[in-house]
Design an enzyme around this catalytic site. Structure first.
Site, PDB file in Angstrom:
ATOM      1  N   LYS A 189       0.839  -1.202   0.000  1.00 22.57           N
ATOM      2  CA  LYS A 189       0.000   0.000   0.000  1.00 22.57           C
ATOM      3  C   LYS A 189       0.872   1.249   0.000  1.00 22.57           C
ATOM      4  CE  LYS A 189      -4.024  -1.739   2.610  1.00 22.57           C
ATOM      5  NZ  LYS A 189      -5.076  -1.494   1.603  1.00 22.57           N
TER       6      LYS A 189
ATOM      7  N   ARG B 182     -10.365 -11.406   2.044  1.00 17.65           N
ATOM      8  CA  ARG B 182     -11.236 -12.443   1.478  1.00 17.65           C
ATOM      9  C   ARG B 182     -10.575 -13.816   1.504  1.00 17.65           C
ATOM     10  NH1 ARG B 182     -11.722  -9.004  -3.890  1.00 17.65           N
ATOM     11  NH2 ARG B 182     -11.568  -7.413  -2.291  1.00 17.65           N
TER      12      ARG B 182
END
Ligand code: BES
Ligand code: ZN
Ligand code: ZN
Length: 487
Positions: A269, A343
């Protein structure tokens, strides 16, 4: 905060601060405020006429007398008045009490005489607002802050004896819920060098011991949770899966994303606001505290929790974009972005919950930045495969004051994850609808099991406080989950 319910008149009560209320647009004080006005020889009326008391929601006016201090708290407009306004008013009063160093506060149940609201629910909301509004994250400052001053007693006053038992019931529920939420906030606000997977697992174990809940801590690798392990292997912190409660066929499973720091992995990120990714375990914190509350409320028998805990870090041994990994279910995934890690760990938690007999699954996760873009920090994204379950969660959310907004799971989103080398990709690049795409990925593991997914990426953390919520962690969706389990 100690909470007492007293059957008395406001004028008989001893407290550092006595709270009454006032609706916007009303000309004269009503109910308890009218009684206090009389006692204060018309001071409230005078302040209303002078325009100093308007009654706007959360406005607090302190009036001193020789005998004590009174607070008039604004409830806003009568036709907009509901449970969340009660929470805001309760919080405003407590914040003001803290400011003037009042240690004991007596209050009436705001708006209990408005009629349309259920008394028990209003009493719950008063206590929730007060306990939540009094929250402050302690942190690790070496000098103890001024905010050490705390309101340690809240006395709820009701003169009608017939109303006392409903108020007691509501107040107890409100206290359990709000304290659970405040503890969840502490975990989310805490730094990731303290709140590691090991810390959270120990915390959950300790909590379980305290309340008498079954707790198991699993090693994801040994369990065959290959998707979760793929995420965890780039971190020096050992990953854990916490299972709370009794796994039984037919029960509800709560699942909470517990990424204690999400650097993005090799799909690193940007550094801007990266520190906020210490909050990527907000789902886990909420589920742990919901389980505690469920025991305290005696509703834990039909629910268990699965909480996958890991960091997501870049490292020589880390998962890489383009890698193909298996999972506990056997389904394979091509990793497009290692930053779509939530996920992956939820996938294995879902399969595990199903194997353990869950017939209803509710997961909550700070899953996608897209949810923050779509709904801001105001509403949680709600998705799932069972409209009845979704509607039940919507109703619980409405009562709890935590806003949820349903997002679609259209068939077309499955195309976004179509993959030539594995059963699915873990995400798409640049096709939009990331909350729905994330949920579509999870859906493949859920199958036909009744399921709802709460994307709390926007709502778990506030960069600016509002109402009864301080800046920082919100504890979302603790209140909704408890309300959902408790109906
Ligand atoms: N933890 C983040 C989501 C997030 C973003 C939470 C902002 C809180 C605030 C999650 O793991 C993530 O990085 N998601 C990616 C998914 C994408 C790669 C498909 C995202 O939203 O960018
Ligand atoms: Zn991520
Ligand atoms: Zn994440």
């Amino acid at each position: 905060m100690r909470i007492k319910i007293k059957c008395a008149s406001l004028t008989q009560v001893k407290a550092d601060l006595i709270v009454v209320n006032f609706f916007k647009g009303v000309k004269k004080p009503e109910g308890a405020a009218a009684v206090v006005d009389k006692l204060l020889k018309g001071q409230i009326v005078k302040l209303i006429n002078d325009g100093e008391i308007e009654g706007s929601l959360g406005e607090v006016t302190i009036i001193h007398t020789g005998g004590g201090k009174f607070a008039v708290v604004g409830l806003g407009e009568k036709d907009k008045f509901g449970l969340d306004q009660v929470r805001v008013a309760g919080a405003a009063a407590i914040k003001e009490a803290k400011r003037i160093k009042a240690k004991s506060v007596a209050t009436i149940v705001h708006g209990s005489d408005v009629g349309k609201l259920d008394l028990e629910a209003v009493a719950q909301a008063v206590v929730e607002g007060s306990v939540l509004g009094g929250y402050e994250f302690k942190g690790e400052k070496s000098e103890s802050p001024k905010s050490e001053i705390r309101v340690n007693e809240l006395i709820i006053i009701e003169k009608d004896n017939k109303k006392i038992s409903a108020i007691k019931k509501g107040a107890k529920l409100g206290q359990i819920v709000a304290e659970a939420e405040n503890r969840a906030k502490d975990l989310v606000n805490g730094p990731s060098n303290k709140i590691t997977p090991t810390y959270l697992a120990n915390y959950a174990r300790q909590m379980s011991k305290e309340v008498g809940l079954k707790c198991r801590i699993l090693d994801p690798k040994a369990e065959g949770m290959e998707a979760m392990w793929a995420v965890a292997k780039g971190s020096k912190e050992p990953a854990k899966v916490v299972v709370l409660g009794n796994q039984k066929r037919g029960t509800i499973a709560l699942i909470g994303k517990g990424v204690t720091f999400d650097a993005g992995g090799i799909s690193l990120k940007p550094s801007n606001k990266l520190w906020e990714m210490k909050t990527d375990m907000a789902g886990a914190a909420a589920v742990i505290e919901t389980m505690r509350a469920a025991v305290e409320l005696g509703i834990a028998k039909d629910v268990f929790a699965v909480i996958p805990l890991t960091e997501n870090m870049p490292d020589g041994g880390a998962l890489k974009p383009g890698d193909v990994v298996s999972s506990l279910s056997g389904l394979t995934t091509e990793v497009i972005s290692t930053d779509a890690e939530g996920r992956m760990i939820l996938a294995d938690a879902i399969t595990y919950a199903k194997e353990q007999g869950a017939e209803t699954i509710v997961d909550c996760a700070t899953l996608t930045g897209g949810c923050l873009s779509a709904l801001g920090d105001v509403a949680t994204g709600l998705m799932g495969n069972d409209q009845e379950l979704i509607d039940k969660i919507k109703r619980a959310a409405e009562k709890s004051g935590e806003k949820v907004w349903q997002l679609p799971l259209y068939e077309e989103y499955k195309d976004y994850l179509k993959c030539s080398v594995a059963d699915q990709k873990n995400c798409t690049e640049g096709r939009g609808a990331s909350p729905s795409t994330g949920a579509t990925f999870l859906h493949k593991f859920v199958g036909d099991t009744s399921w709802a997914h709460l994307d709390i990426a926007g709502t778990a953390y506030l960069s600016k406080g509002r109402g009864y919520l301080a800046e920082g962690a919100t504890g979302v969706p603790v209140r909704t989950l408890i309300e959902f389990l408790n109906v």
